[in-house]
Design a protein around this motif. Structure first.
Motif, PDB file in Angstrom:
ATOM      1  N   UNK A 272      11.289  14.996 -11.767  1.00 31.26           N
ATOM      2  CA  UNK A 272      11.188  16.465 -11.636  1.00 31.26           C
ATOM      3  C   UNK A 272      10.485  17.009 -12.967  1.00 31.26           C
ATOM      4  N   UNK A 273      10.965  16.383 -13.912  1.00 29.08           N
ATOM      5  CA  UNK A 273      10.330  16.864 -15.346  1.00 29.08           C
ATOM      6  C   UNK A 273       8.645  16.580 -15.207  1.00 29.08           C
ATOM      7  N   UNK A 274       8.667  15.484 -14.665  1.00 28.88           N
ATOM      8  CA  UNK A 274       7.015  14.915 -14.952  1.00 28.88           C
ATOM      9  C   UNK A 274       6.253  15.474 -13.724  1.00 28.88           C
ATOM     10  N   UNK A 275       6.881  15.851 -12.530  1.00 24.05           N
ATOM     11  CA  UNK A 275       6.163  16.664 -11.458  1.00 24.05           C
ATOM     12  C   UNK A 275       6.955  17.837 -10.902  1.00 24.05           C
ATOM     13  N   UNK A 276       7.035  18.978 -11.665  1.00 25.16           N
ATOM     14  CA  UNK A 276       7.819  19.971 -11.404  1.00 25.16           C
ATOM     15  C   UNK A 276       7.408  20.812 -10.177  1.00 25.16           C
ATOM     16  N   UNK A 277       6.026  20.832  -9.836  1.00 22.91           N
ATOM     17  CA  UNK A 277       5.962  21.213  -8.392  1.00 22.91           C
ATOM     18  C   UNK A 277       6.342  20.848  -7.141  1.00 22.91           C
ATOM     19  N   UNK A 278       7.001  19.525  -7.250  1.00 25.18           N
ATOM     20  CA  UNK A 278       7.627  18.996  -6.031  1.00 25.18           C
ATOM     21  C   UNK A 278       9.053  19.206  -5.886  1.00 25.18           C
ATOM     22  N   UNK A 279       9.742  19.906  -6.929  1.00 21.63           N
ATOM     23  CA  UNK A 279      11.293  20.102  -6.945  1.00 21.63           C
ATOM     24  C   UNK A 279      12.222  18.915  -6.317  1.00 21.63           C
ATOM     25  N   UNK A 280      11.842  17.874  -7.027  1.00 21.67           N
ATOM     26  CA  UNK A 280      12.555  16.926  -6.875  1.00 21.67           C
ATOM     27  C   UNK A 280      14.125  16.843  -7.156  1.00 21.67           C
ATOM     28  N   UNK A 281      14.387  17.655  -8.379  1.00 18.78           N
ATOM     29  CA  UNK A 281      15.640  17.925  -8.622  1.00 18.78           C
ATOM     30  C   UNK A 281      16.679  18.589  -7.886  1.00 18.78           C
ATOM     31  N   UNK A 282      16.015  19.206  -6.884  1.00 20.60           N
ATOM     32  CA  UNK A 282      16.749  19.978  -5.835  1.00 20.60           C
ATOM     33  C   UNK A 282      16.884  19.062  -4.754  1.00 20.60           C
ATOM     34  N   UNK A 283      15.842  18.599  -3.805  1.00 23.62           N
ATOM     35  CA  UNK A 283      16.012  17.546  -2.903  1.00 23.62           C
ATOM     36  C   UNK A 283      16.062  16.301  -2.913  1.00 23.62           C
ATOM     37  N   UNK A 284      15.906  15.725  -4.199  1.00 24.31           N
ATOM     38  CA  UNK A 284      16.026  14.226  -4.505  1.00 24.31           C
ATOM     39  C   UNK A 284      15.108  13.468  -3.698  1.00 24.31           C
ATOM     40  N   UNK A 285      13.823  13.880  -3.289  1.00 23.01           N
ATOM     41  CA  UNK A 285      12.901  13.140  -2.617  1.00 23.01           C
ATOM     42  C   UNK A 285      13.295  13.022  -1.052  1.00 23.01           C
ATOM     43  N   UNK A 286      13.999  13.826  -0.600  1.00 21.00           N
ATOM     44  CA  UNK A 286      14.298  13.793   0.875  1.00 21.00           C
ATOM     45  C   UNK A 286      13.364  14.580   1.622  1.00 21.00           C
ATOM     46  N   UNK A 287      13.115  14.152   2.832  1.00 19.73           N
ATOM     47  CA  UNK A 287      12.048  14.943   3.719  1.00 19.73           C
ATOM     48  C   UNK A 287      12.627  16.224   4.077  1.00 19.73           C
ATOM     49  N   UNK A 288      12.777  17.197   3.159  1.00 22.70           N
ATOM     50  CA  UNK A 288      12.900  18.480   3.219  1.00 22.70           C
ATOM     51  C   UNK A 288      11.693  19.331   3.691  1.00 22.70           C
ATOM     52  N   UNK A 289      11.885  20.576   4.100  1.00 21.84           N
ATOM     53  CA  UNK A 289      10.812  21.301   4.557  1.00 21.84           C
ATOM     54  C   UNK A 289      10.057  21.788   3.006  1.00 21.84           C
ATOM     55  N   UNK A 290      10.967  22.243   1.822  1.00 20.24           N
ATOM     56  CA  UNK A 290      10.269  22.167   0.715  1.00 20.24           C
ATOM     57  C   UNK A 290       9.568  20.900   0.120  1.00 20.24           C
ATOM     58  N   UNK A 291      10.065  19.959   0.448  1.00 21.23           N
ATOM     59  CA  UNK A 291       9.332  18.697   0.195  1.00 21.23           C
ATOM     60  C   UNK A 291       7.967  18.483   0.671  1.00 21.23           C
ATOM     61  N   UNK A 292       7.992  18.760   2.153  1.00 24.64           N
ATOM     62  CA  UNK A 292       6.708  18.635   2.836  1.00 24.64           C
ATOM     63  C   UNK A 292       5.598  19.637   2.586  1.00 24.64           C
ATOM     64  N   UNK A 293       6.373  20.724   2.185  1.00 22.55           N
ATOM     65  CA  UNK A 293       5.383  22.117   1.732  1.00 22.55           C
ATOM     66  C   UNK A 293       4.513  21.600   0.519  1.00 22.55           C
TER      67      UNK A 293
END
Length: 192
Positions: free
Chosen positions: A143-164
């Protein structure tokens, strides 16, 4: 008899490694509160993560990368990561209890697959916690490297935010290209 528990974390996410751990607990130094990592709060997992490393007779954490997942599939990569974790233990167990219904191939000791084992056997619970906390830490780092993806929140799971985020920013090297939703985005981007 030395018994190790083995489990993995991160089969479902669209990004990053699958992480596995193996643990041999010390019967003379019990750890209170062990359970399936998914049934524990993040705070409790973090506390147990440290305690397991301090009290276990042996523990090891290993992984299989996103590239390996794409090459051999997520099930085989999970089993490979578990095998690596068991092989890295400072003490080699005589028997391994593995969470799930499959056992890693190529281990020299006897193995037993136990569905729901992370809630039934303390050794598997401990491995489950080490694997989950390690993978969560990796996602926070990513998440620190790619803040635009929100990995700290969804941990890489297939959530709506991750798809967006994938739709807006494309995929990164750490995305699992063989997973349907990621493959679909790559195909759409290639058509542009």
């Amino acid at each position: 008899m030395q018994i190790a528990g083995a489990d993995e974390a991160g089969r479902g996410p669209l990004v990053g490694s699958v992480v596995a751990a193996a643990v041999i607990l010390d019967p003379n130094n019990p750890i209170q509160g062990l359970n399936d990592s998914k049934k524990l709060t993040e705070k409790k997992r973090e506390k147990l993560f440290v305690e397991i490393q301090e009290k276990a007779l042996a523990w090891a954490i290993a992984e299989a990368s996103a590239a390996e997942i794409d090459e051999i599939n997520i099930l085989q990569a999970s089993l490979l990561a578990m095998r690596r974790a068991v092989e890295q233990l400072a003490i080699q167990p005589e028997h391994v209890l593995v969470d799930g219904n499959k056992i890693p191939q190529g281990l020299s000791m006897s193995c037993e697959a136990i569905v729901g084992g992370d809630a039934l056997h303390a050794e598997i619970s401990a491995a489950s916690i080490l694997a989950k906390v390690t993978r969560d830490h990796q996602m926070i780092e990513m998440d620190r490297k790619y803040p635009q993806f929100g990995f700290a929140k969804h941990k890489g799971y297939p959530t709506k935010a991750h798809f967006e985020a994938i739709a807006e920013h494309g995929v990164i090297d750490e995305h699992r290209r063989s997973f349907g939703p990621v493959k679909k985005v790559i195909e759409v981007l290639e058509q542009k």
